[in-house]
Design a protein around this motif. Structure first.
Motif, PDB file in Angstrom:
ATOM      1  N   THR A 184     -18.984  46.568  -3.831  1.00 39.98           N
ATOM      2  CA  THR A 184     -18.421  45.354  -3.246  1.00 39.98           C
ATOM      3  C   THR A 184     -18.661  45.364  -1.743  1.00 39.98           C
ATOM      4  OG1 THR A 184     -16.288  46.364  -2.820  1.00 39.98           O
ATOM      5  CG2 THR A 184     -16.576  45.346  -4.984  1.00 39.98           C
ATOM      6  N   ARG A 185     -18.506  44.203  -1.143  1.00 38.30           N
ATOM      7  CA  ARG A 185     -18.662  44.122   0.313  1.00 38.30           C
ATOM      8  C   ARG A 185     -17.655  45.042   0.997  1.00 38.30           C
ATOM      9  NH1 ARG A 185     -20.230  39.545  -1.924  1.00 38.30           N
ATOM     10  NH2 ARG A 185     -21.957  38.408  -0.984  1.00 38.30           N
ATOM     11  N   GLU A 186     -16.483  45.110   0.424  1.00 46.38           N
ATOM     12  CA  GLU A 186     -15.427  45.970   0.957  1.00 46.38           C
ATOM     13  C   GLU A 186     -15.887  47.440   0.986  1.00 46.38           C
ATOM     14  OE1 GLU A 186     -11.731  46.039  -1.435  1.00 46.38           O
ATOM     15  OE2 GLU A 186     -11.164  44.519   0.027  1.00 46.38           O
ATOM     16  N   GLN A 187     -16.473  47.877  -0.125  1.00 46.53           N
ATOM     17  CA  GLN A 187     -16.938  49.262  -0.201  1.00 46.53           C
ATOM     18  C   GLN A 187     -18.071  49.511   0.786  1.00 46.53           C
ATOM     19  OE1 GLN A 187     -17.747  49.147  -4.359  1.00 46.53           O
ATOM     20  NE2 GLN A 187     -15.896  50.263  -4.889  1.00 46.53           N
ATOM     21  N   LEU A 188     -18.936  48.523   0.921  1.00 50.21           N
ATOM     22  CA  LEU A 188     -20.062  48.691   1.837  1.00 50.21           C
ATOM     23  C   LEU A 188     -19.588  48.761   3.282  1.00 50.21           C
ATOM     24  CD1 LEU A 188     -22.619  46.334   0.116  1.00 50.21           C
ATOM     25  CD2 LEU A 188     -22.796  48.802   0.324  1.00 50.21           C
ATOM     26  N   LEU A 189     -18.425  48.210   3.546  1.00 51.90           N
ATOM     27  CA  LEU A 189     -17.869  48.280   4.902  1.00 51.90           C
ATOM     28  C   LEU A 189     -16.900  49.438   5.058  1.00 51.90           C
ATOM     29  CD1 LEU A 189     -17.315  44.535   5.690  1.00 51.90           C
ATOM     30  CD2 LEU A 189     -18.686  46.110   7.032  1.00 51.90           C
ATOM     31  N   GLY A 190     -16.851  50.316   4.077  1.00 58.40           N
ATOM     32  CA  GLY A 190     -16.009  51.496   4.207  1.00 58.40           C
ATOM     33  C   GLY A 190     -14.539  51.220   3.978  1.00 58.40           C
ATOM     34  N   GLY A 191     -14.237  50.238   3.125  1.00 62.84           N
ATOM     35  CA  GLY A 191     -12.857  50.044   2.720  1.00 62.84           C
ATOM     36  C   GLY A 191     -12.054  49.131   3.617  1.00 62.84           C
ATOM     37  N   ARG A 192     -12.693  48.536   4.620  1.00 64.67           N
ATOM     38  CA  ARG A 192     -11.923  47.620   5.464  1.00 64.67           C
ATOM     39  C   ARG A 192     -11.790  46.261   4.776  1.00 64.67           C
ATOM     40  NH1 ARG A 192     -15.583  48.134  10.336  1.00 64.67           N
ATOM     41  NH2 ARG A 192     -16.687  49.491   8.913  1.00 64.67           N
ATOM     42  N   ASP A 193     -10.775  45.528   5.146  1.00 62.72           N
ATOM     43  CA  ASP A 193     -10.603  44.179   4.614  1.00 62.72           C
ATOM     44  C   ASP A 193     -11.771  43.326   5.104  1.00 62.72           C
ATOM     45  OD1 ASP A 193      -9.870  41.701   3.808  1.00 62.72           O
ATOM     46  OD2 ASP A 193      -7.980  41.645   4.906  1.00 62.72           O
ATOM     47  N   VAL A 194     -12.457  42.682   4.187  1.00 62.86           N
ATOM     48  CA  VAL A 194     -13.679  41.996   4.582  1.00 62.86           C
ATOM     49  C   VAL A 194     -13.509  40.492   4.720  1.00 62.86           C
ATOM     50  CG1 VAL A 194     -15.275  43.684   3.689  1.00 62.86           C
ATOM     51  CG2 VAL A 194     -14.430  41.882   2.186  1.00 62.86           C
ATOM     52  N   SER A 195     -12.277  39.992   4.610  1.00 68.23           N
ATOM     53  CA  SER A 195     -12.124  38.542   4.607  1.00 68.23           C
ATOM     54  C   SER A 195     -12.840  37.889   5.795  1.00 68.23           C
ATOM     55  CB  SER A 195     -10.651  38.172   4.584  1.00 68.23           C
ATOM     56  OG  SER A 195      -9.963  38.896   5.559  1.00 68.23           O
ATOM     57  N   ALA A 196     -12.803  38.528   6.945  1.00 69.83           N
ATOM     58  CA  ALA A 196     -13.456  37.944   8.122  1.00 69.83           C
ATOM     59  C   ALA A 196     -14.857  38.503   8.334  1.00 69.83           C
ATOM     60  CB  ALA A 196     -12.611  38.202   9.360  1.00 69.83           C
ATOM     61  N   LEU A 197     -15.198  39.539   7.564  1.00 67.09           N
ATOM     62  CA  LEU A 197     -16.425  40.266   7.861  1.00 67.09           C
ATOM     63  C   LEU A 197     -17.500  40.109   6.812  1.00 67.09           C
ATOM     64  CD1 LEU A 197     -14.733  43.582   8.962  1.00 67.09           C
ATOM     65  CD2 LEU A 197     -15.961  42.040  10.461  1.00 67.09           C
ATOM     66  N   ASP A 198     -17.219  39.370   5.712  1.00 72.91           N
ATOM     67  CA  ASP A 198     -18.200  39.391   4.627  1.00 72.91           C
ATOM     68  C   ASP A 198     -19.528  38.763   5.026  1.00 72.91           C
ATOM     69  OD1 ASP A 198     -16.986  36.987   4.672  1.00 72.91           O
ATOM     70  OD2 ASP A 198     -16.522  36.887   2.541  1.00 72.91           O
ATOM     71  N   ARG A 199     -19.471  37.831   5.990  1.00 67.84           N
ATOM     72  CA  ARG A 199     -20.741  37.282   6.461  1.00 67.84           C
ATOM     73  C   ARG A 199     -21.558  38.345   7.165  1.00 67.84           C
ATOM     74  NH1 ARG A 199     -20.889  31.552   7.040  1.00 67.84           N
ATOM     75  NH2 ARG A 199     -19.004  30.681   6.152  1.00 67.84           N
ATOM     76  N   SER A 200     -20.862  39.221   7.909  1.00 63.40           N
ATOM     77  CA  SER A 200     -21.615  40.222   8.659  1.00 63.40           C
ATOM     78  C   SER A 200     -22.251  41.236   7.710  1.00 63.40           C
ATOM     79  CB  SER A 200     -20.741  40.902   9.700  1.00 63.40           C
ATOM     80  OG  SER A 200     -19.964  41.913   9.129  1.00 63.40           O
ATOM     81  N   ILE A 201     -21.593  41.547   6.595  1.00 62.11           N
ATOM     82  CA  ILE A 201     -22.215  42.485   5.655  1.00 62.11           C
ATOM     83  C   ILE A 201     -23.415  41.817   4.981  1.00 62.11           C
ATOM     84  CG2 ILE A 201     -20.776  42.077   3.566  1.00 62.11           C
ATOM     85  CD1 ILE A 201     -21.820  45.495   4.755  1.00 62.11           C
ATOM     86  N   ASP A 202     -23.317  40.536   4.669  1.00 63.75           N
ATOM     87  CA  ASP A 202     -24.461  39.831   4.075  1.00 63.75           C
ATOM     88  C   ASP A 202     -25.652  39.835   5.037  1.00 63.75           C
ATOM     89  OD1 ASP A 202     -22.981  39.344   1.816  1.00 63.75           O
ATOM     90  OD2 ASP A 202     -22.420  37.308   2.393  1.00 63.75           O
ATOM     91  N   LEU A 203     -25.336  39.642   6.299  1.00 61.40           N
ATOM     92  CA  LEU A 203     -26.384  39.640   7.317  1.00 61.40           C
ATOM     93  C   LEU A 203     -27.038  41.014   7.419  1.00 61.40           C
ATOM     94  CD1 LEU A 203     -27.355  37.503   9.392  1.00 61.40           C
ATOM     95  CD2 LEU A 203     -25.912  38.673  11.065  1.00 61.40           C
ATOM     96  N   ARG A 204     -26.203  42.048   7.369  1.00 64.69           N
ATOM     97  CA  ARG A 204     -26.716  43.409   7.464  1.00 64.69           C
ATOM     98  C   ARG A 204     -27.608  43.743   6.271  1.00 64.69           C
ATOM     99  NH1 ARG A 204     -22.408  48.099   8.551  1.00 64.69           N
ATOM    100  NH2 ARG A 204     -21.093  46.625   9.651  1.00 64.69           N
TER     101      ARG A 204
END
Ligand code: CA
Length: 239
Positions: A184-204
């Motif tokens: 999940t996007r959450e897992q890819l960000l190391g467990g942080r809440d991704v509600s505001a960050l999911d665009r940044s993970i998609d970009l990455r």
């Protein structure tokens, strides 16, 4: 760069202080980190800051109906969920499981029973993903590519070398640690809440893809699993 797995972070949502303390002490004794929340409001506030690996949720809270808490949480988070119910509340147990709890314990419970259930749930969730703990594993080979996490060096099948940015290297390391597994996007960000960050993970992910794929629109190596996350479709060999 390889790290060892940090102990699982568990949020304990329980308004009865004696029970909350017992749960937290037991968790800590078994190597977990516990954070206590006495109200649903405090809990949701905590979730916005950091996603835990697992939540232990008392369904009887002073400020919000337990089922509503459960539903609200499940809409946004993929962590494990253990529900705590009173002795006679069969309805709560059934509804809890229906609404997405992974398991339940009934008060009063044996601390060891709770730990067994916590461990069993955590086995089903990969949680925040980390690199292989063995520092001797320095090179990953996959689909003809080579990646060295120590130097962020990526070598193409034709032998061309590139140095990845730290963000790209972290993302690739996480994918390589769990090949053929939806992350999940959450897992890819190391467990942080991704509600505001999911665009940044998609970009990455799309930046990282451009390193590998001739046509990132039809990615074969880093696949998008719609509504779930991403998956690295390759066999990975660490040496
Ligand atoms: Ca309670």
């Amino acid at each position: 760069m390889p790290t060892t797995r940090s102990p699982g972070l568990i949020y304990v949502v329980e308004d009865e202080l004696a029970i909350a303390r017992l749960i937290a002490d037991t968790l800590e004794k078994f190597g977990f980190r516990a954070e206590l929340f006495r109200t649903a409001e405090a809990f949701f506030h905590g979730l916005r800051h950091k996603a835990p690996d697992l939540v232990i949720l008392d369904l009887c809270l002073p400020d919000m109906d337990g089922m509503a808490v459960l539903q609200q949480m499940r809409g946004k988070h993929t962590c494990g969920l253990l529900v705590v119910t009173g002795r006679g509340d069969i309805y709560d147990r059934v509804m809890g499981l229906e609404l997405g709890a992974d398991d339940y314990v009934v008060k009063p419970f044996e601390p060891r029973e709770m730990i067994a259930r916590v461990r069993s749930i955590l086995r089903r969730y990969p949680g925040p993903v980390l690199l292989p703990a063995n520092p001797d594993l320095r090179v990953a080979e996959f689909a003809g590519w080579r990646f060295e996490p120590g130097s962020n060096t990526l070598t193409s099948p034709s032998g061309q070398q590139e140095t990845l940015s730290t963000a790209e290297a972290q993302l690739l390391s996480v994918l390589l640690a769990h090949p053929n597994h939806i992350l999940t996007r959450e897992q890819l960000l190391g467990g942080r809440d991704v509600s505001a960050l999911d665009r940044s993970i998609d970009l990455r992910v799309s930046r990282l893809r451009r390193r590998f794929e001739e046509n990132p629109q039809h990615a074969k190596l880093i696949k998008t699993v719609y509504g779930a996350g991403y998956l690295l479709a390759a066999t990975v060999t660490w040496s």
